[in-house]
Write an enzyme that holds these catalytic residues in place. Structure first.
Site, PDB file in Angstrom:
ATOM      1  N   LYS A 268       0.854  -1.202   0.000  1.00  0.00           N
ATOM      2  CA  LYS A 268       0.000   0.000   0.000  1.00  0.00           C
ATOM      3  C   LYS A 268       0.883   1.244   0.000  1.00  0.00           C
ATOM      4  CE  LYS A 268      -3.277   2.602   2.950  1.00  0.00           C
ATOM      5  NZ  LYS A 268      -4.154   2.585   4.138  1.00  0.00           N
ATOM      6  N   ASP A 273      -2.671  10.219   3.729  1.00  0.00           N
ATOM      7  CA  ASP A 273      -4.075   9.829   3.876  1.00  0.00           C
ATOM      8  C   ASP A 273      -4.815  10.851   4.735  1.00  0.00           C
ATOM      9  OD1 ASP A 273      -6.492   8.570   4.080  1.00  0.00           O
ATOM     10  OD2 ASP A 273      -5.787   6.902   5.334  1.00  0.00           O
ATOM     11  N   LYS A 280     -10.306  12.921   8.073  1.00  0.00           N
ATOM     12  CA  LYS A 280      -9.840  12.501   9.400  1.00  0.00           C
ATOM     13  C   LYS A 280      -9.798  13.711  10.334  1.00  0.00           C
ATOM     14  CE  LYS A 280      -6.756   8.721   8.041  1.00  0.00           C
ATOM     15  NZ  LYS A 280      -7.428   7.655   8.790  1.00  0.00           N
ATOM     16  N   ASP A 291       1.526   6.254   5.713  1.00  0.00           N
ATOM     17  CA  ASP A 291       0.560   5.343   5.093  1.00  0.00           C
ATOM     18  C   ASP A 291       1.092   4.692   3.811  1.00  0.00           C
ATOM     19  OD1 ASP A 291      -1.860   4.123   5.597  1.00  0.00           O
ATOM     20  OD2 ASP A 291      -3.042   5.563   4.451  1.00  0.00           O
ATOM     21  N   ASP A 350     -12.317   7.099   3.612  1.00  0.00           N
ATOM     22  CA  ASP A 350     -11.114   6.851   4.424  1.00  0.00           C
ATOM     23  C   ASP A 350     -10.725   5.369   4.414  1.00  0.00           C
ATOM     24  OD1 ASP A 350      -8.979   7.493   6.005  1.00  0.00           O
ATOM     25  OD2 ASP A 350     -10.129   7.713   7.865  1.00  0.00           O
ATOM     26  N   GLU A 352      -9.548   3.691   2.074  1.00  0.00           N
ATOM     27  CA  GLU A 352      -9.008   3.797   0.718  1.00  0.00           C
ATOM     28  C   GLU A 352      -7.932   2.756   0.434  1.00  0.00           C
ATOM     29  OE1 GLU A 352      -7.765   5.319   3.209  1.00  0.00           O
ATOM     30  OE2 GLU A 352      -5.624   5.002   2.900  1.00  0.00           O
ATOM     31  N   ARG A 354      -7.822  -0.454   0.994  1.00  0.00           N
ATOM     32  CA  ARG A 354      -8.364  -1.663   0.370  1.00  0.00           C
ATOM     33  C   ARG A 354      -8.750  -1.408  -1.080  1.00  0.00           C
ATOM     34  NH1 ARG A 354     -12.864  -1.925   4.997  1.00  0.00           N
ATOM     35  NH2 ARG A 354     -11.193  -0.838   6.078  1.00  0.00           N
TER      36      ARG A 354
HETATM   37  N1  BES Z   1      -4.389   4.417   6.920  1.00  0.00           N
HETATM   38  C1  BES Z   1      -5.563   4.197   7.683  1.00  0.00           C
HETATM   39  C2  BES Z   1      -5.347   3.190   8.800  1.00  0.00           C
HETATM   40  C3  BES Z   1      -4.628   3.689  10.013  1.00  0.00           C
HETATM   41  C4  BES Z   1      -5.225   4.575  10.875  1.00  0.00           C
HETATM   42  C5  BES Z   1      -3.379   3.199  10.313  1.00  0.00           C
HETATM   43  C6  BES Z   1      -4.565   4.986  12.011  1.00  0.00           C
HETATM   44  C7  BES Z   1      -2.727   3.590  11.448  1.00  0.00           C
HETATM   45  C8  BES Z   1      -3.305   4.488  12.298  1.00  0.00           C
HETATM   46  C9  BES Z   1      -6.675   3.655   6.790  1.00  0.00           C
HETATM   47  O1  BES Z   1      -6.684   4.121   5.492  1.00  0.00           O
HETATM   48  C10 BES Z   1      -7.968   4.078   7.409  1.00  0.00           C
HETATM   49  O2  BES Z   1      -8.214   5.248   7.473  1.00  0.00           O
HETATM   50  N2  BES Z   1      -8.739   3.106   7.881  1.00  0.00           N
HETATM   51  C11 BES Z   1      -9.977   3.389   8.524  1.00  0.00           C
HETATM   52  C12 BES Z   1     -10.995   2.418   8.009  1.00  0.00           C
HETATM   53  C13 BES Z   1     -12.404   2.752   8.409  1.00  0.00           C
HETATM   54  C14 BES Z   1     -12.861   4.007   7.725  1.00  0.00           C
HETATM   55  C15 BES Z   1     -13.291   1.587   8.049  1.00  0.00           C
HETATM   56  C16 BES Z   1      -9.775   3.222  10.028  1.00  0.00           C
HETATM   57  O3  BES Z   1      -9.023   2.332  10.426  1.00  0.00           O
HETATM   58  O4  BES Z   1     -10.326   4.020  10.771  1.00  0.00           O
HETATM   59 ZN    ZN Z   2      -4.857   4.757   4.738  1.00  0.00          ZN
HETATM   60 MN    MN Z   3      -7.761   5.979   5.343  1.00  0.00          MN
END
Ligand code: BES
Ligand code: ZN
Ligand code: MN
Length: 498
Positions: A268, A273, A280, A291, A350, A352, A354
């Site tokens: 990835k 992000d 966020k 990220d 968010d 994104e 996947r």
């Molecule tokens: N890059 C983030 C995951 C992340 C968040 C990694 C905080 C480390 C610390 C990912 O793209 C994301 O935002 N995931 C969301 C998914 C949700 C919207 C289903 C998450 O984990 O909140």
């Molecule tokens: Zn992300």
């Molecule tokens: Mn995200």
């Protein structure tokens, strides 16, 4: 930092600093390791006399200068704790403690007798690898963007380290591998630490070009127009709000016969992000520069494998773009058609990672892979589940999961498996498309993996969620370079070389 393996006697070694270990025991007090004992004998008991000042805590140190009968000016004692409890964690802590003291000292060269301390059930090659990785890790600095390098830099840079062992081919090989793994880990760290205005998708593509040139690797880079032609609707949806052009990097290292099916690593590469329209919150958002750590680990692992001329075939596939809000950005509710042909309702922009991965994973099938492993800072939920110690592991093949777990133990870059059962798929249902890109809060790391599983049915596949392990926050904020050591160990073991 140069490493070499040469048999030395501790009292006669002409190193700037000789590093020896001392165990401690509640009942019996301090217990000298064999090299410490030899120094003590040469110095007529001067080492033992000083021992009262060495704390029992593992990794703490005591510096002795000008011991009589000892060639080295300085002897660094390192506390190893109770001998029967001395395992991988303790070895790491001891090396780390020694490294901190050597840095403080500004030592230019050292003989690390510590390396021969027996670690429960591990061969000496393990000690060699982890001594090298531990020291390289402790001396890693990211100061290229500080104008006052001197003030920020440590007192000294350790230039030469002797591992005082009798040279044997397996040890030299372990040393060469560890050097290459450390180089790959450094690359992953630096790419992670670079700010998001520098480390853009184009920058990652250029980093891949540099590697390709240096190690004669195959490289192709797909641009936006190529993605459009192929029909990568999910990847394109994520990049929509960004002014930075997206890239799909394909980097190929062939160290084995052409007939050997490749290991495909998919990383990835979200270089920043923001969450997109599902923005966020502001706190700690700067950490979303990390990220792209999955992408960094793929480049790092390929660098390591190419650097050690490993007999493996690897293809790195890196989808990379930014996730930004804006007038062109994807909206919650948008439905896109992925490269696989399946449609996805994007309920949260968010989620994104996947989306870019699902198109890269579908693309990976064209390399006729032996195995595909994706690496992604995918979910905050994985951090809640496993903290910052274990990487989350998912797989559609249990033998593959077991192999990765074992490689993680060996590399001491550990993973913990979570389930990928069909029952979780229900959470992804959508009224309007084949499925949605989010599955609600329960089991968030698992539903993210379940989403990916819908794109990986054609091959053996594992997914590593490194959201909790790719970087550290707080005072020590910075990339860890994980899971480069795990990926390299896995590639080597899987190729049957170990
Ligand atoms: N890059 C983030 C995951 C992340 C968040 C990694 C905080 C480390 C610390 C990912 O793209 C994301 O935002 N995931 C969301 C998914 C949700 C919207 C289903 C998450 O984990 O909140
Ligand atoms: Zn992300
Ligand atoms: Mn995200």
């Amino acid at each position: 930092m140069e490493f070499s393996i040469t048999a030395l006697s501790p009292e006669a070694a002409k190193a700037g600093c000789v590093v020896v270990g001392v165990h401690s025991d509640k009942e019996q007090g301090k217990e000298l390791t064999p090299p410490a004992r030899r120094i003590d004998q040469a110095a007529r008991g001067a080492l033992r006399k000083a021992l009262a000042d060495l704390p029992a805590k593992i990794g703490t140190t005591l510096l002795l200068r000008g011991l009589p009968g000892v060639a080295a000016e300085r002897v660094l004692l390192v506390s190893l704790g109770v001998r029967k409890d001395f395992g991988p964690t303790q070895f790491r802590d001891a090396v780390r403690g020694a490294a901190a003291a050597l840095r403080e000292l500004g030592a230019k060269d050292a003989a690390l007798f510590l390396v021969e301390a027996k670690v429960a059930s591990r061969p000496l090659t393990w000690n060699v690898r982890h001594a090298v990785l531990g020291l390289r890790d402790a001396f890693y600095r990211f100061d290229q963007l500080k104008t006052q390098k001197k003030a920020a830099a440590p007192a000294g840079a350790l230039e030469r380290v002797v591992l005082p062992l009798s040279a044997k081919p397996p040890l030299s090989q372990a040393l060469a591998e560890a050097r290459a793994i450390a180089d790959g880990t450094d690359l992953a760290k630096t790419l992670g630490n670079l700010p998001p205005n520098i480390c853009t998708p184009t920058y990652l593509a250029d980093a891949a070009k540099k590697l390709a040139r240096q190690f004669k690797l195959g490289l192709s880079i797909l641009e936006r127009a190529d993605m459009q032609k192929l029909g990568m609707g999910a990847l394109l949806a994520v990049t929509n709000g960004s002014h930075q052009p997206p890239k799909l990097i394909v980097l190929r290292y062939n160290g084995a016969a052409k007939t050997v099916k490749p290991l495909v690593l998919v990383g990835k590469g979200i270089t920043f992000d923001t969450g997109g329209i599902s923005l966020k919150p502001a706190g700690e958002m700067d950490e979303m520069k990390f990220d792209m750590s999955g992408a960094g680990s793929v480049l790092g692992a390929i660098r390591a494998l190419a650097g050690m001329k490993a007999r493996v075939n690897v293809v790195g596939v890196i989808p990379t773009c930014e996730n930004m809000p804006g007038g062109q950005a994807t909206r919650p509710g948008d439905i896109v058609t992925t490269l696989s042909g399946q449609t996805v309702e994007i309920l949260n922009t968010d989620a994104e990672g996947r989306l870019i991965l699902c198109d890269a994973l579908a693309y990976a099938a064209r390399f006729d892979p032996d195995v595909v492993v994706d690496i992604a800072t995918l979910t905050g939920a994985c951090v809640i589940a496993l903290g910052h110690v274990a990487t989350g592991l998912f797989a559609n093949d249990q033998k593959l999961a077991d192999e990765i777990r074992a490689a993680g133990e060996d590399a001491f870059d550990r993973v913990w498996q979570l389930p990928l059962w069909e029952e979780y798929q229900e959470q992804l249902r959508s009224n309007f498309a084949d499925f949605a890109n989010i599955g609600g809060r329960p089991g968030g790391a698992i539903t993210a993996a379940s989403f990916l599983a819908r794109f990986t049915r054609k091959y053996r596949w594992a997914h590593l969620d490194i959201a909790g392990t790719a970087w550290k926050s707080g005072r020590e904020k910075g990339s860890t370079g994980r899971p480069v050591p795990l990926l390299v160990h896995f590639a080597l073991r899987h190729a049957g070389r170990k």
